[in-house]
Design a protein around this motif. Structure first.
Motif, short mmCIF file in Angstrom:
data_model
loop_
_atom_site.label_atom_id
_atom_site.label_comp_id
_atom_site.label_asym_id
_atom_site.label_seq_id
_atom_site.Cartn_x
_atom_site.Cartn_y
_atom_site.Cartn_z
N UNK A 15 5.77 -10.48 -4.85
CA UNK A 15 4.41 -11.02 -4.94
C UNK A 15 3.45 -9.99 -5.51
N UNK A 16 3.55 -8.75 -5.04
CA UNK A 16 2.67 -7.69 -5.55
C UNK A 16 2.95 -7.43 -7.02
N UNK A 17 4.23 -7.39 -7.41
CA UNK A 17 4.57 -7.17 -8.81
C UNK A 17 4.01 -8.29 -9.69
N UNK A 96 -2.73 0.10 -2.11
CA UNK A 96 -3.61 -0.64 -1.19
C UNK A 96 -2.79 -1.58 -0.32
N UNK A 97 -1.91 -2.36 -0.93
CA UNK A 97 -1.07 -3.28 -0.18
C UNK A 97 -0.11 -2.53 0.75
N UNK A 101 0.24 -2.86 4.89
CA UNK A 101 1.49 -3.17 5.57
C UNK A 101 1.86 -2.10 6.60
N UNK A 102 1.80 -0.85 6.22
CA UNK A 102 2.25 0.23 7.11
C UNK A 102 1.34 0.38 8.32
N UNK A 103 0.04 0.34 8.12
CA UNK A 103 -0.88 0.55 9.23
C UNK A 103 -0.93 -0.65 10.17
#
Length: 510
Positions: A15-17, A96-97, A101-103
């Protein structure tokens, strides 16, 4: 949940790509902003001066140069084209994405991290700003990293978050200036007041972190001041920061409710989900994590609503916390109000190209009339067929409410991404910017001199042509780029190029 484990990661990656990298260079640069940054980068390289920004040989103090530096680096790999100008923003959007996700996974769960990241990547304004040749994707990436790190500091997290916070803030300060410091600072104060605690503030005011911030930011600011002196202070800090808040700047005005309709549209296709999450406002306000995100959004909304200068992308600084709140709501509520706002939006996009000509008799701007008339050539039969298919998908999603909510969330996002990135933005660029690009390439090919840009700001013309032009009333022998109707009173002219209301002409007489 239908998507689990490694499939979530793969879906988000795809999706990001698609949202930020697909056809990144497929459309000409938009004026004014994309053309402004690209031309600033070109003139940096031309002058061999990577401290000061010049546009058409005039010094400009709008933004710090980090975006220009990264764009120049991209040109060394890709050449001087749209891909290179937009690549730094797309990479920043990817970061940014990843930060979301990580946090969010750390504080909530992987399921909520998946929802928050998916919604951010597919939302209308973020998918546009995340690949535009501007400083905003960089600022948002660094701002989000700083804000999430700041929360970890306030909760007594590992000291690495202190360095992350100051590092991200410094990079944001080099991307767009004081706003990168103002937002974390103001939200921290509001959060401490909300929870009636001052002690965490001393963890934030870390000497080593402040030193890191200064080491990253001070060199450019000092070198710029050394080159430009008081003009830099007046132009950057006073004019482009203080005065943007105090007064209407460059005609960008709006009322106190300016950002309300922008929010409703900019959050698509997830507007209804975000609004539904605010139905649990009392619970969110009494939770430390969620109250931090509420204060983050509220500060952005209030601050920029009170600002004299209003631009639609300012509100994006507050989108990330909204998607975190919406992700929590989705995870713990069975219903998913999703489709109808996007359905309305899609119907408007479907009918707009062939209904706008009916309004031409009421339009006084000749350029706008030419663009509307040209829309028929761009918004062709293929467009209407594709839009019809996408509307059918939305109708199925509205009927099949029993489908897993993460699948419905994903399909709604993909409908929006296809609509904006494949069907609309390239066509809009062809209408508004392809004429400017082609006129510039013609001027470059023929080596025209005595160039004049008349009565409109087209920095992309300089970028594509590699030439400079005066901004004044045209005279005999000038080669003029203008909107067609602005030259209607000039009888003795030769039209060298014309399309969609933009002309390149040689003035042959008074």
């Amino acid at each position: 949940m239908i998507f689990a484990g490694r499939y979530r990661h793969l879906i988000l990656l795809l999706v990001v790509a698609f949202g930020f990298f697909w056809n990144l260079g497929n459309a000409p640069l938009f004026d004014e902003d994309e053309g402004f940054f690209a031309e600033g980068t070109r003139e940096m390289a031309l002058r061999g001066d990577f401290i000061s920004t010049y546009i058409n040989q005039e010094p400009r103090f709008d933004k710090p140069p980090l975006t220009n530096w990264l764009q120049y680096g991209a040109t060394q790999l890709l050449g001087w084209n749209e891909w290179a100008m937009r690549l730094p923003s797309a990479v920043a959007a990817l970061g940014w994405m990843l930060a979301i996700f990580l946090f969010v996974r750390k504080r909530l769960s992987e399921r909520e991290a998946f929802y928050a990241t998916l919604m951010a990547a597919c939302s209308l304004q973020i998918t546009i700003i995340g690949k535009a040749a501007l400083a905003d994707a960089l600022l948002n990436a660094f701002l989000v990293g700083a804000m999430f790190s700041q929360y970890e500091i306030l909760q007594g997290g590992h000291r690495k978050y202190t360095f992350l916070f100051y590092g991200f803030s410094a990079l944001g300060f080099l991307s767009k200036g004081p706003i990168a410091v103002l937002v974390p600072g103001a939200v921290t104060v509001l959060y401490l007041l909300r929870w009636r605690s001052i002690r965490p503030l001393w963890r934030v005011l870390d000497g080593s972190g402040i030193l890191l911030f200064l080491l990253i930011t001070l060199p450019w600011y000092l070198l710029q001041y050394q080159q430009m002196g008081q003009a830099f202070i007046d132009g950057f800090f006073l004019s482009h920061n203080v005065n943007r808040f105090r007064t209407t700047f460059e005609g960008h005005y709006g009322g106190i409710l300016y950002f309300v309709p922008i929010l409703l549209v900019g959050l698509l296709p997830y507007t209804a989900v975000v609004l539904s999450a605010f139905g649990r406002l009392r619970y969110l306000w009494h939770d430390r994590y969620f109250s931090f995100h509420l204060l983050w959004f509220v500060f952005i909304f209030v601050f920029f609503s009170l600002s004299g200068t209003k631009l639609h992308h300012y509100i994006i600084y507050g989108y990330t916390p909204l998607f975190v709140l919406a992700a929590w709501y989705i995870a713990y509520n069975p219903g998913l109000p999703l489709i109808w706002p996007l359905l309305v939006f899609m119907i408007i996009l479907l009918v707009a190209p062939f209904t706008l000509p009916n309004f031409i008799p009421m339009i006084n701007d000749a350029y706008v009339v030419e663009v509307i008339q040209g829309a028929a050539a761009e918004f062709n039969q293929e467009y209407y067929i594709a839009m019809g298919v996408l509307l059918l998908v939305l109708l199925v999603l509205e009927v099949k409410k029993s489908w897993p909510k993460d699948l419905r969330l994903l399909l709604a996002g993909l409908v929006l991404l296809v609509t904006i990135n494949i069907l609309w933005m390239p066509r809009l660029a062809n209408l508004l910017q392809e004429p400017v690009k082609q006129a510039a390439l013609l001027a470059k090919q023929r080596g025209y001199t005595n160039l004049v840009v008349y009565d409109h700001y087209y920095p992309s013309f300089h970028f594509y042509s590699g030439l400079f032009a005066e901004e004044r009333t045209p005279r005999t022998s000038d080669i003029v780029l203008a909107r067609k109707h602005r030259l209607e009173g000039v009888q003795n002219k030769e039209i060298l190029y014309e399309k969609y209301g933009v002309v390149l002409a040689r003035i042959q007489g008074p």
